[in-house]
Design a protein around this motif. Structure first.
Motif, mmCIF file in Angstrom:
data_model
loop_
_atom_site.group_PDB
_atom_site.id
_atom_site.type_symbol
_atom_site.label_atom_id
_atom_site.label_comp_id
_atom_site.label_asym_id
_atom_site.label_seq_id
_atom_site.Cartn_x
_atom_site.Cartn_y
_atom_site.Cartn_z
ATOM 1 N N VAL A 74 72.513 -80.149 151.830
ATOM 2 C CA VAL A 74 72.431 -80.458 153.258
ATOM 3 C C VAL A 74 71.073 -81.102 153.514
ATOM 4 O O VAL A 74 70.138 -80.925 152.720
ATOM 5 N N PRO A 75 70.921 -81.858 154.598
ATOM 6 C CA PRO A 75 69.586 -82.382 154.921
ATOM 7 C C PRO A 75 68.583 -81.244 155.051
ATOM 8 O O PRO A 75 68.924 -80.154 155.530
ATOM 9 N N ASN A 76 67.361 -81.474 154.629
ATOM 10 C CA ASN A 76 66.358 -80.408 154.647
ATOM 11 C C ASN A 76 66.198 -79.777 156.023
ATOM 12 O O ASN A 76 66.012 -78.564 156.146
ATOM 13 N N ALA A 77 66.271 -80.599 157.069
ATOM 14 C CA ALA A 77 66.101 -80.086 158.424
ATOM 15 C C ALA A 77 67.268 -79.193 158.861
ATOM 16 O O ALA A 77 67.153 -78.480 159.856
ATOM 17 N N ASP A 78 68.368 -79.223 158.103
ATOM 18 C CA ASP A 78 69.549 -78.425 158.452
ATOM 19 C C ASP A 78 69.679 -77.152 157.622
ATOM 20 O O ASP A 78 70.672 -76.430 157.743
ATOM 21 N N PHE A 80 68.165 -74.226 157.644
ATOM 22 C CA PHE A 80 68.208 -72.970 158.403
ATOM 23 C C PHE A 80 69.607 -72.729 158.959
ATOM 24 O O PHE A 80 70.182 -71.643 158.791
ATOM 25 N N GLN A 81 70.186 -73.731 159.599
ATOM 26 C CA GLN A 81 71.524 -73.571 160.156
ATOM 27 C C GLN A 81 72.570 -73.396 159.058
ATOM 28 O O GLN A 81 73.547 -72.657 159.230
ATOM 29 N N ALA A 82 72.370 -74.051 157.924
ATOM 30 C CA ALA A 82 73.301 -73.913 156.813
ATOM 31 C C ALA A 82 73.293 -72.493 156.261
ATOM 32 O O ALA A 82 74.336 -71.930 155.923
ATOM 33 N N VAL A 83 72.096 -71.889 156.169
ATOM 34 C CA VAL A 83 72.006 -70.497 155.729
ATOM 35 C C VAL A 83 72.602 -69.576 156.783
ATOM 36 O O VAL A 83 73.315 -68.619 156.468
ATOM 37 N N SER A 84 72.359 -69.860 158.036
ATOM 38 C CA SER A 84 72.904 -69.046 159.126
ATOM 39 C C SER A 84 74.428 -69.024 159.099
ATOM 40 O O SER A 84 75.054 -67.972 159.284
ATOM 41 N N LYS A 85 75.018 -70.183 158.827
ATOM 42 C CA LYS A 85 76.485 -70.297 158.810
ATOM 43 C C LYS A 85 77.090 -69.881 157.471
ATOM 44 O O LYS A 85 78.307 -69.732 157.357
ATOM 45 N N GLY A 86 76.255 -69.716 156.469
ATOM 46 C CA GLY A 86 76.764 -69.358 155.149
ATOM 47 C C GLY A 86 77.204 -70.553 154.326
ATOM 48 O O GLY A 86 77.818 -70.391 153.266
ATOM 49 N N THR A 87 76.888 -71.762 154.794
ATOM 50 C CA THR A 87 77.206 -72.974 154.026
ATOM 51 C C THR A 87 76.464 -72.962 152.700
ATOM 52 O O THR A 87 76.997 -73.373 151.662
ATOM 53 N N ILE A 88 75.204 -72.530 152.737
ATOM 54 C CA ILE A 88 74.458 -72.207 151.531
ATOM 55 C C ILE A 88 73.950 -70.777 151.686
ATOM 56 O O ILE A 88 73.842 -70.268 152.810
ATOM 57 N N ASP A 89 73.662 -70.119 150.585
ATOM 58 C CA ASP A 89 73.283 -68.709 150.638
ATOM 59 C C ASP A 89 71.802 -68.510 150.927
ATOM 60 O O ASP A 89 71.424 -67.570 151.638
ATOM 61 N N MET A 90 70.968 -69.369 150.369
ATOM 62 C CA MET A 90 69.522 -69.193 150.460
ATOM 63 C C MET A 90 68.831 -70.544 150.617
ATOM 64 O O MET A 90 69.422 -71.587 150.308
ATOM 65 N N CYS A 91 67.586 -70.487 151.052
ATOM 66 C CA CYS A 91 66.773 -71.694 151.021
ATOM 67 C C CYS A 91 65.311 -71.313 150.973
ATOM 68 O O CYS A 91 64.911 -70.224 151.396
ATOM 69 N N GLN A 92 64.519 -72.207 150.405
ATOM 70 C CA GLN A 92 63.075 -72.170 150.609
ATOM 71 C C GLN A 92 62.782 -73.365 151.481
ATOM 72 O O GLN A 92 62.904 -74.518 151.057
ATOM 73 N N GLY A 96 58.766 -75.894 160.310
ATOM 74 C CA GLY A 96 58.399 -77.075 161.076
ATOM 75 C C GLY A 96 59.526 -78.083 161.172
ATOM 76 O O GLY A 96 59.478 -78.995 162.003
ATOM 77 N N TYR A 97 60.560 -77.927 160.350
ATOM 78 C CA TYR A 97 61.729 -78.795 160.415
ATOM 79 C C TYR A 97 62.684 -78.416 161.549
ATOM 80 O O TYR A 97 63.535 -79.211 161.927
ATOM 81 N N TRP A 98 62.599 -77.180 162.055
ATOM 82 C CA TRP A 98 63.587 -76.751 163.059
ATOM 83 C C TRP A 98 62.973 -76.039 164.270
ATOM 84 O O TRP A 98 63.430 -74.970 164.665
ATOM 85 N N PRO A 99 61.954 -76.651 164.903
ATOM 86 C CA PRO A 99 61.332 -75.988 166.061
ATOM 87 C C PRO A 99 62.266 -75.839 167.258
ATOM 88 O O PRO A 99 62.071 -74.951 168.085
ATOM 89 N N GLY A 100 63.265 -76.715 167.384
ATOM 90 C CA GLY A 100 64.186 -76.616 168.509
ATOM 91 C C GLY A 100 65.312 -75.630 168.293
ATOM 92 O O GLY A 100 66.115 -75.386 169.201
ATOM 93 N N GLN A 101 65.389 -75.048 167.101
ATOM 94 C CA GLN A 101 66.492 -74.163 166.773
ATOM 95 C C GLN A 101 66.091 -72.689 166.746
ATOM 96 O O GLN A 101 66.956 -71.814 166.770
ATOM 97 N N LEU A 102 64.801 -72.421 166.700
ATOM 98 C CA LEU A 102 64.299 -71.052 166.616
ATOM 99 C C LEU A 102 63.011 -70.981 167.424
ATOM 100 O O LEU A 102 62.096 -71.777 167.207
#
Length: 338
Positions: A74-78, A80-92, A96-102
């Motif tokens: 997924v795009p790097n900026a996505d 957090f949302q991908a982990v939230s939805k379970g699209t991917i399990d984990m991320c490092q 700073g990529y998602w200030p509007g989401q959290l």
């Protein structure tokens, strides 16, 4: 002593309590396979491979993580949302990529002026409870926050020399949203681009500079081939904060043994990653690939002053953010920066 047992013994020293998992328990545990994406590319393969290997060995192969490089799933900026939805399990990732989401994302990522060294950053995170507020925010989004990964330097690399902030008014600088807010107060044009696009953007003149990391990362990404002028900004150190996230439902479904293994492997990885970034930047700084300068003290002070306005904006977003800024402001005062 078998390598697996050596790893367990070493990992135990990174946590408050030792890992108590027998080989019998590990073999009996259900096999778990996780997919993890980082925003890093090939430059971090060795250190990330060690993290994956630590998890595999300590769990007797019952827990395995497959790592994907930046934007491969997924795009790097996505992420957090991908982990939230379970699209991917984990991320490092990097908040700073998602200030509007959290609400607390920009604070977590490392606000300019928030801290001046690694120990102060850890004091704010661990001793004063910033990490608890961050974990609370992610949990509300279905994500478990394992903890911070303190970065290294976070300075400016440009295609032309920079002697002052005024020089940047005629350049287009790649910056994350939180840093862009500060630069825009000085009429400096900014744009956001993922790390994987920086080499092409600099080489084609699409951008004139980046605020992304330090010489370690700039050297690994070969950005010096188009931009060799490195300017110390003196805004914040460590200059950015990564984190490791895992889908909360996946985390809650795992055995205590597997959770403990991930926690300890993360702790070891976080320390090694910070050391790698700092020491790598020191080594890269002696390579002759960069020309160094420092922003005038008065300009650095102007940046930090502008950042305080950003602190106020962040505090107004939520009661949780207000608590976080209180922690940071109290630490600044205690260290003579208030």
């Amino acid at each position: 002593m078998k390598r697996r047992n050596i790893l367990k013994a070493a990992a135990a020293g990174l946590a408050a309590a030792p890992l108590a998992i027998s080989s019998t328990n590990a073999q009996a545990a259900s096999k778990v396979r996780l997919r993890m994406q980082t925003y890093w590319g090939t430059e971090s393969d060795e250190i990330h491979d060690q993290f994956l290997d630590d998890v595999k060995v300590a769990s007797n192969k019952s827990l395995r993580i497959k790592r994907f490089r930046g934007s491969e799933l997924v795009p790097n900026a996505d992420m957090f949302q991908a982990v939230s939805k379970g699209t991917i399990d984990m991320c490092q990732g990097y908040a700073g990529y998602w200030p509007g989401q959290l609400d607390i994302a920009s604070i977590e990522a490392g606000l300019p002026g928030a801290w001046t060294n690694y120990d102060e950053a850890q004091y704010i995170m661990e001793s004063k409870g910033l990490i608890d507020l961050i974990r609370e925010a992610y949990a509300e989004q279905g994500v478990h926050y394992l903890g911070p990964i303190m970065g290294g330097p976070f300075d400016l690399l440009t295609t032309k020399p920079v002697k002052s902030l005024d020089d940047l008014k005629n350049m287009k600088i790649r910056a994350t949203p939180s840093v862009a807010k500060i630069l825009e107060k000085f009429d400096i044009p900014t744009v956001y681009l993922p790390g994987g696009e920086l080499y092409l953007a600099l080489s084609t003149g699409t951008i004139d500079g980046v605020i992304y990391a330090g010489t370690n990362e700039y050297k690994a990404m070969k950005l010096y081939e188009s931009a060799k002028y490195y300017t110390f900004l003196n805004m914040v150190n460590p200059g950015y904060t990564d984190q490791m996230l895992i889908n909360k439902a996946k985390w809650d479904s795992m055995s205590d043994e597997h959770r403990r293994i991930i926690e300890m492997a993360y702790a070891k990885h976080a320390r090694k990653m910070h050391t790698w970034m700092v020491s790598g930047s020191i080594d890269a700084g002696t390579s002759g690939l960069f020309e160094f300068s420092t922003l005038p003290a008065e300009d650095s002070a102007r940046l930090r002053k502008a950042a305080r306005v950003l602190w106020e904006e962040e505090a107004a977003k939520s009661p949780r953010n207000a608590k976080a800024i209180e922690i940071i402001a109290a630490a600044a005062k205690a260290t003579g920066r208030g």
